[in-house]
Design an enzyme around this catalytic site. Sequence first.
Site, PDB file in Angstrom:
ATOM      1  N   GLY A  70       0.880  -1.181  -0.094  1.00  9.64           N
ATOM      2  CA  GLY A  70      -0.064  -0.035   0.073  1.00  9.64           C
ATOM      3  C   GLY A  70       0.763   1.188  -0.016  1.00  9.64           C
ATOM      4  CG  ASN A 150      -4.692   3.652   9.803  1.00  8.43           C
ATOM      5  OD1 ASN A 150      -4.973   4.805   9.196  1.00  8.43           O
ATOM      6  ND2 ASN A 150      -3.663   3.637  10.607  1.00  8.43           N
ATOM      7  CD  GLN A 180      -6.614  -0.617   7.768  1.00  5.90           C
ATOM      8  OE1 GLN A 180      -7.333  -1.725   7.832  1.00  5.90           O
ATOM      9  NE2 GLN A 180      -5.242  -0.796   8.068  1.00  5.90           N
ATOM     10  CB  SER A 200      -2.121  -3.093   1.181  1.00  4.86           C
ATOM     11  OG  SER A 200      -1.277  -4.137   2.061  1.00  4.86           O
ATOM     12  CG  HIS A 202       0.126  -6.874   4.935  1.00  8.32           C
ATOM     13  ND1 HIS A 202      -0.144  -6.597   6.059  1.00  8.32           N
ATOM     14  CD2 HIS A 202       0.341  -5.539   4.148  1.00  8.32           C
ATOM     15  CE1 HIS A 202       0.189  -5.192   6.375  1.00  8.32           C
ATOM     16  NE2 HIS A 202       0.315  -4.586   5.033  1.00  8.32           N
ATOM     17  CB  THR A 238      11.162 -10.351 -12.198  1.00 10.92           C
ATOM     18  OG1 THR A 238      12.114 -10.044 -13.231  1.00 10.92           O
ATOM     19  CG2 THR A 238      10.569 -11.674 -12.296  1.00 10.92           C
ATOM     20  CB  CYS A 325       3.118   1.205  10.039  1.00 14.41           C
ATOM     21  SG  CYS A 325       1.544   0.568   9.383  1.00 14.41           S
TER      22      CYS A 325
HETATM   23  N1  PLP Z   1      -2.542   2.927   4.176  1.00 12.86           N
HETATM   24  C1  PLP Z   1      -3.325   2.611   5.387  1.00 12.86           C
HETATM   25  C2  PLP Z   1      -4.628   3.254   5.605  1.00 12.86           C
HETATM   26  C3  PLP Z   1      -2.772   1.438   6.142  1.00 12.86           C
HETATM   27  O1  PLP Z   1      -3.436   1.161   7.179  1.00 12.86           O
HETATM   28  C4  PLP Z   1      -1.538   1.034   5.724  1.00 12.86           C
HETATM   29  C5  PLP Z   1      -0.966   0.061   6.618  1.00 12.86           C
HETATM   30  O2  PLP Z   1      -1.315  -0.201   7.779  1.00 12.86           O
HETATM   31  C6  PLP Z   1      -0.957   1.427   4.800  1.00 12.86           C
HETATM   32  C7  PLP Z   1      -1.362   2.323   3.841  1.00 12.86           C
HETATM   33  C8  PLP Z   1       0.457   0.904   4.437  1.00 12.86           C
HETATM   34  O3  PLP Z   1       0.157  -0.481   3.567  1.00 12.86           O
HETATM   35  P1  PLP Z   1       1.444  -1.470   3.484  1.00 12.86           P
HETATM   36  O4  PLP Z   1       1.689  -1.959   4.735  1.00 12.86           O
HETATM   37  O5  PLP Z   1       0.930  -2.429   2.383  1.00 12.86           O
HETATM   38  O6  PLP Z   1       2.550  -0.543   2.895  1.00 12.86           O
END
Ligand code: PLP
Length: 386
Positions: A70, A150, A180, A200, A202, A238, A325
């Site tokens: 993301g 988030n 999200q 994203s 994951h 790739t 994060c």
């Molecule tokens: N944007 C939002 C709203 C998110 O919650 C997150 C990750 O928590 C991201 C972007 C970043 O995504 P990624 O972990 O795939 O880089």
Amino acid sequence: MFVYLDNSATTRVIPQVAEVMTKTMTEDFGNPSSLYRMGVNAEKILKQARLNVARAINASPDEVFFTACGTESDATVLQGVWESRNKQGKRIITTAVEHPAILRNCEYLQQKGADVVYLPVKPDCTFDMDAFKAALTEDTILVSVMHVNNESGSIMPIEEIRREVNKVNKNILLHTDAVQSFEKVDTDVKKLGVDFMSISGHKVHAAKGVGALYIKNGLHIRPFLMGGGQEKGFRSGTENMPGIAGLGEAVRVAEENKAQRIAKIAEVRSYLLDLIKANIPDIKINSPEICAPSVLNISFLGCRGEVLLHTLEQDEIYVSTGSACSSHKKGSHVLTAMGLSQEEIEGAVRFSFSEENTKEQMDFVCEKLKAAVESQRRLRSAFKRR
Ligand code: PLP
């Protein structure tokens, strides 16, 4: 009982996805650029994954580009739009509650001369349309507003934002970070009226290290990675075939019974909320009334969220205090922007759900949470009396 309630941080890879990924690594491991049969086969896998993602967002496959995450999708849009449009205008509008993947890139663009407006939010983390209308100028080049926050789960009115943008200048580009919201609320790009959308893997039971970016047909921004010309020259390197195949499979599974799956997540969330309200006094619910089914943010007054997190961890219950994060930082920029007091910010816990959560798990969570809150409050008041 193992209870994972941090699905906004990341999700478990489901067995179907793991199986597809393993096959892509050990059997169908060709490079999609190779001309022989194995390459053609890999290309087919790539095509199917792209189709699955495109269908889920009502886009055409040639509007879907695979990325590494993301964050990459977000950075690509911000930096790419700035590079291709900064002669037409300098203004970029975003919100103060975006993920750091947006905020840090905006700060970088400010150093390059961008005039970035960080819109405030209302106390329940919903969008402030009046502030937006006041900030929107004809020479704005990009509006980037996340779809679902988030930390609070608030849903931003992207459709309405598009309408307001069109009143001022139809050429203003609209991006939404749907990391999200994807597979939790409707992310139909045509209904939303977006030009770009970040996804994203994951967060939707695919693996870490894969993401996608929707770019509306006809739009050209500078490629983020230049090289061998993969992804129609937009994102060289790739392809991450196991990750991409896994994302395609995760989306296929998620789309299969979407309505029931989302209803189940919402039901479990509201079950936990009711339990907490009935059993634990002195709380503040930080998520708005109308909210994504996947997020519930509550402040337990007189407690430290971080201590609750570690107490619950002893019973194999996993929650978070903010976005994973940025959780190493002090406080939360989202809760701060919502105007919460220091006590409310310190006591905040985010529960985030997936279809794997059950009501039985929530009974267990509430029981352990109540005990953890009571013991922390007791200790704190004993300490204060000394
Ligand atoms: N944007 C939002 C709203 C998110 O919650 C997150 C990750 O928590 C991201 C972007 C970043 O995504 P990624 O972990 O795939 O880089």
